[in-house]
Write a protein that holds these residues in place. Structure first.
Motif, PDB file in Angstrom:
ATOM      1  N   ASP A   1       1.834   3.035 -10.506  1.00 10.00           N
ATOM      2  CA  ASP A   1       1.772   4.312  -9.797  1.00 10.00           C
ATOM      3  C   ASP A   1       0.569   5.102 -10.307  1.00 10.00           C
ATOM      4  OD1 ASP A   1       2.172   6.975  -8.861  1.00 10.00           O
ATOM      5  OD2 ASP A   1       4.318   6.575  -8.659  1.00 10.00           O
ATOM      6  N   MET A   2      -0.234   5.621  -9.381  1.00  6.99           N
ATOM      7  CA  MET A   2      -1.410   6.395  -9.781  1.00  6.99           C
ATOM      8  C   MET A   2      -1.037   7.582 -10.668  1.00  6.99           C
ATOM      9  SD  MET A   2      -4.468   5.361  -8.878  1.00  6.99           S
ATOM     10  CE  MET A   2      -5.467   6.847  -8.760  1.00  6.99           C
TER      11      MET A   2
ATOM     12  N   PHE B   1      -3.271  -0.031  -8.029  1.00 10.03           N
ATOM     13  CA  PHE B   1      -2.823   1.312  -8.384  1.00 10.03           C
ATOM     14  C   PHE B   1      -2.425   1.996  -7.084  1.00 10.03           C
ATOM     15  CE2 PHE B   1      -5.395   0.140 -12.017  1.00 10.03           C
ATOM     16  CZ  PHE B   1      -4.651   0.622 -13.072  1.00 10.03           C
TER      17      PHE B   1
ATOM     18  N   ASN C   1      -8.710   2.553  -3.336  1.00  8.43           N
ATOM     19  CA  ASN C   1      -8.432   3.983  -3.513  1.00  8.43           C
ATOM     20  C   ASN C   1      -8.880   4.524  -4.863  1.00  8.43           C
ATOM     21  OD1 ASN C   1      -6.526   2.388  -4.829  1.00  8.43           O
ATOM     22  ND2 ASN C   1      -4.901   3.918  -4.661  1.00  8.43           N
ATOM     23  N   LEU C   2      -9.726   3.795  -5.581  1.00  5.95           N
ATOM     24  CA  LEU C   2     -10.152   4.213  -6.919  1.00  5.95           C
ATOM     25  C   LEU C   2     -11.578   4.748  -6.898  1.00  5.95           C
ATOM     26  CD1 LEU C   2      -8.722   1.273  -9.056  1.00  5.95           C
ATOM     27  CD2 LEU C   2      -7.630   3.446  -8.454  1.00  5.95           C
TER      28      LEU C   2
ATOM     29  N   ASN D   1       0.867   7.473 -13.068  1.00  7.52           N
ATOM     30  CA  ASN D   1       0.976   6.961 -14.442  1.00  7.52           C
ATOM     31  C   ASN D   1      -0.230   6.090 -14.777  1.00  7.52           C
ATOM     32  OD1 ASN D   1       3.611   8.118 -14.788  1.00  7.52           O
ATOM     33  ND2 ASN D   1       4.431   6.440 -13.540  1.00  7.52           N
ATOM     34  N   PHE D   2      -1.372   6.505 -14.311  1.00  5.32           N
ATOM     35  CA  PHE D   2      -2.586   5.688 -14.409  1.00  5.32           C
ATOM     36  C   PHE D   2      -2.890   5.270 -15.848  1.00  5.32           C
ATOM     37  CE2 PHE D   2      -7.174   5.036 -14.672  1.00  5.32           C
ATOM     38  CZ  PHE D   2      -7.394   4.183 -13.600  1.00  5.32           C
ATOM     39  N   GLN D   3      -2.992   6.228 -16.753  1.00  7.38           N
ATOM     40  CA  GLN D   3      -3.365   5.936 -18.136  1.00  7.38           C
ATOM     41  C   GLN D   3      -2.348   5.026 -18.813  1.00  7.38           C
ATOM     42  OE1 GLN D   3      -6.122   6.594 -19.547  1.00  7.38           O
ATOM     43  NE2 GLN D   3      -7.043   8.130 -18.224  1.00  7.38           N
TER      44      GLN D   3
ATOM     45  N   HIS E   1     -12.041   6.158 -12.486  1.00  6.21           N
ATOM     46  CA  HIS E   1     -10.907   5.242 -12.623  1.00  6.21           C
ATOM     47  C   HIS E   1     -11.380   3.844 -13.006  1.00  6.21           C
ATOM     48  CE1 HIS E   1      -8.565   8.017  -9.720  1.00  6.21           C
ATOM     49  NE2 HIS E   1      -8.090   8.198 -10.927  1.00  6.21           N
TER      50      HIS E   1
ATOM     51  N   SER F   1       1.712  -3.711 -10.009  1.00  2.43           N
ATOM     52  CA  SER F   1       1.467  -2.443  -9.329  1.00  2.43           C
ATOM     53  C   SER F   1       1.769  -1.296 -10.276  1.00  2.43           C
ATOM     54  CB  SER F   1       2.344  -2.348  -8.083  1.00  2.43           C
ATOM     55  OG  SER F   1       2.141  -1.117  -7.426  1.00  2.43           O
TER      56      SER F   1
ATOM     57  N   ASN G   1      -0.640   4.764  -4.452  1.00  2.00           N
ATOM     58  CA  ASN G   1      -0.434   6.210  -4.292  1.00  2.00           C
ATOM     59  C   ASN G   1       0.195   6.460  -2.929  1.00  2.00           C
ATOM     60  OD1 ASN G   1      -2.540   5.897  -2.467  1.00  2.00           O
ATOM     61  ND2 ASN G   1      -4.067   6.909  -3.745  1.00  2.00           N
TER      62      ASN G   1
ATOM     63  N   GLU H   1       3.007   2.293  -2.017  1.00  2.00           N
ATOM     64  CA  GLU H   1       3.815   1.544  -2.987  1.00  2.00           C
ATOM     65  C   GLU H   1       4.159   0.156  -2.439  1.00  2.00           C
ATOM     66  OE1 GLU H   1       8.010   1.993  -5.504  1.00  2.00           O
ATOM     67  OE2 GLU H   1       7.263   3.645  -4.257  1.00  2.00           O
TER      68      GLU H   1
END
Length: 345
Positions: free
Chosen positions: A105-106, A65, A131-132, A108-110, A136, A103, A67, A73
């Motif tokens: 994007d954080m 994920f 980074n979670l 668009n996490f859900q 999360h 990969s 950020n 990215e």
């Protein structure tokens, strides 16, 4: 008779029994023959995969994920993660698995979790957890219908397998090194983005200072971006402001990661300071770039290869045996002294 029983009789793990039955590499020929013979003697019939499944390549997903803070990215170009991925790929290939990179994007996490769960295109998932946070990780583990191992962080209260750096040990080793070199005026350059790893490194470092009777002054703590290898104007401004107050710079700095340490060396050089003649600098992670910078970086070595192998082996065992071990493995660090530190004369 179950697979557990065959493993016990053969004196091997369940994963080894599964490898023997599947014909995959990872165990010796004698071990494979012994396992198969014991199974025959006890009338054990291993489960076989369906024809459709047999035609597919076994795969493990490396899930990230991303950020704009720690895990970018283009995370695969970041030195620490690049090395980690290299070892994961090697281990997967050696065991007959392909590695799929996913990969999200954080932001668009859900949606990302739901999409991955619905696709069901992997046998297991190695999640980069750097980074979670706890929330999360709970969401990921609840929605993914596949074995999961989390790499590079740990939350002890969650029933999830973790492979983590012993960051407290590493921070302590850095502090003990500087104190052992006679440094009493010590500074700290932190990341301006906070994660569990950095907090633990600070805990270890501060304990080393306390054990050696050294205090860290509050105004000797600075914060910068953690993913920039060049000099940083932000750091130079902070150091200049510190000097304008009539202070002298510390004789040594501990930096929470090698990115920061390399950036600090370049920033200090541009301010007219020599490393290590005027100021010693210690990093953390032991990325390859630490050997290129001048002077070569003294740092805390993270066993990236060991962590990668543990993660792959754990996820393969979960896949092959259809059981999940909720182990939390802490991988110790060791200190690497190079040329960016020196003792006080």
């Amino acid at each position: 008779m179950k697979m557990d029983d065959i493993a016990r009789l053969a004196g091997v793990s369940k994963a080894a029994v599964s490898l023997a039955f599947s014909g995959k590499p990872g165990i010796g020929a004698e071990t494979r023959e012994r396992i198969i013979q014991i199974a025959k003697e006890h009338g054990y019939q291993p489960k076989t995969r369906s024809t459709a499944s047999d035609q597919q390549t076994d795969s493990i997903t490396f899930l990230v994920f991303a950020n704009s803070g720690i895990v970018l990215e283009q995370y695969y170009q970041q030195p620490f993660f690049r090395e980690l991925i290299h070892y994961i790929e090697e281990r997967c290939r050696a065991n007959g698995y392909s590695l799929i990179f996913t990969s999200v994007d954080m932001a668009n996490f859900q949606h990302g979790i739901r999409t991955i769960a619905q696709e069901k295109r992997t046998d297991g998932v190695i999640l980069l957890g750097t980074n979670l946070d706890k929330a999360h990780l709970e969401q990921v583990s609840q929605q993914l219908d596949a074995p999961l191992v989390v790499l590079d962080t740990c939350f002890e209260m969650l029933p999830i397998p973790f492979i983590q750096i012993n960051n407290i040990m590493g921070g302590y080793q850095a502090g003990a090194h500087l104190c052992g070199f006679g440094h009493r005026e010590v500074g700290y350059i932190a990341s301006d983005i906070r994660i569990r790893n950095f907090e633990d490194r600070r805990i270890g470092f501060m304990q080393a200072l306390r054990d050696n009777g050294v205090a860290l002054a509050e105004d000797s703590v600075f914060a910068v971006a953690p993913t920039i290898l060049s000099s940083q104007e932000a750091l130079k401004r902070q150091l200049s402001a510190f000097l304008d107050k009539g202070h002298s710079l510390p004789t040594a700095f501990f930096c929470e990661c090698d990115y920061i340490a390399i950036s600090a060396i370049k920033s200090l050089t541009e301010l007219g300071y020599r490393v290590p003649e005027d100021i010693s600098v210690v990093g953390f992670d032991n990325i390859q770039e630490g050997l290129i910078v001048s002077p070569e970086l003294t740092t805390v070595h993270v066993e990236k290869e060991r962590m990668a192998h543990l993660a792959v082996d754990m996820i393969i065992e979960a896949i092959e045996t259809d059981t999940i071990s909720f182990s939390k493995i802490l991988v110790d660090t060791h200190f690497v002294e190079r040329l960016s530190t020196r003792s006080i004369d």
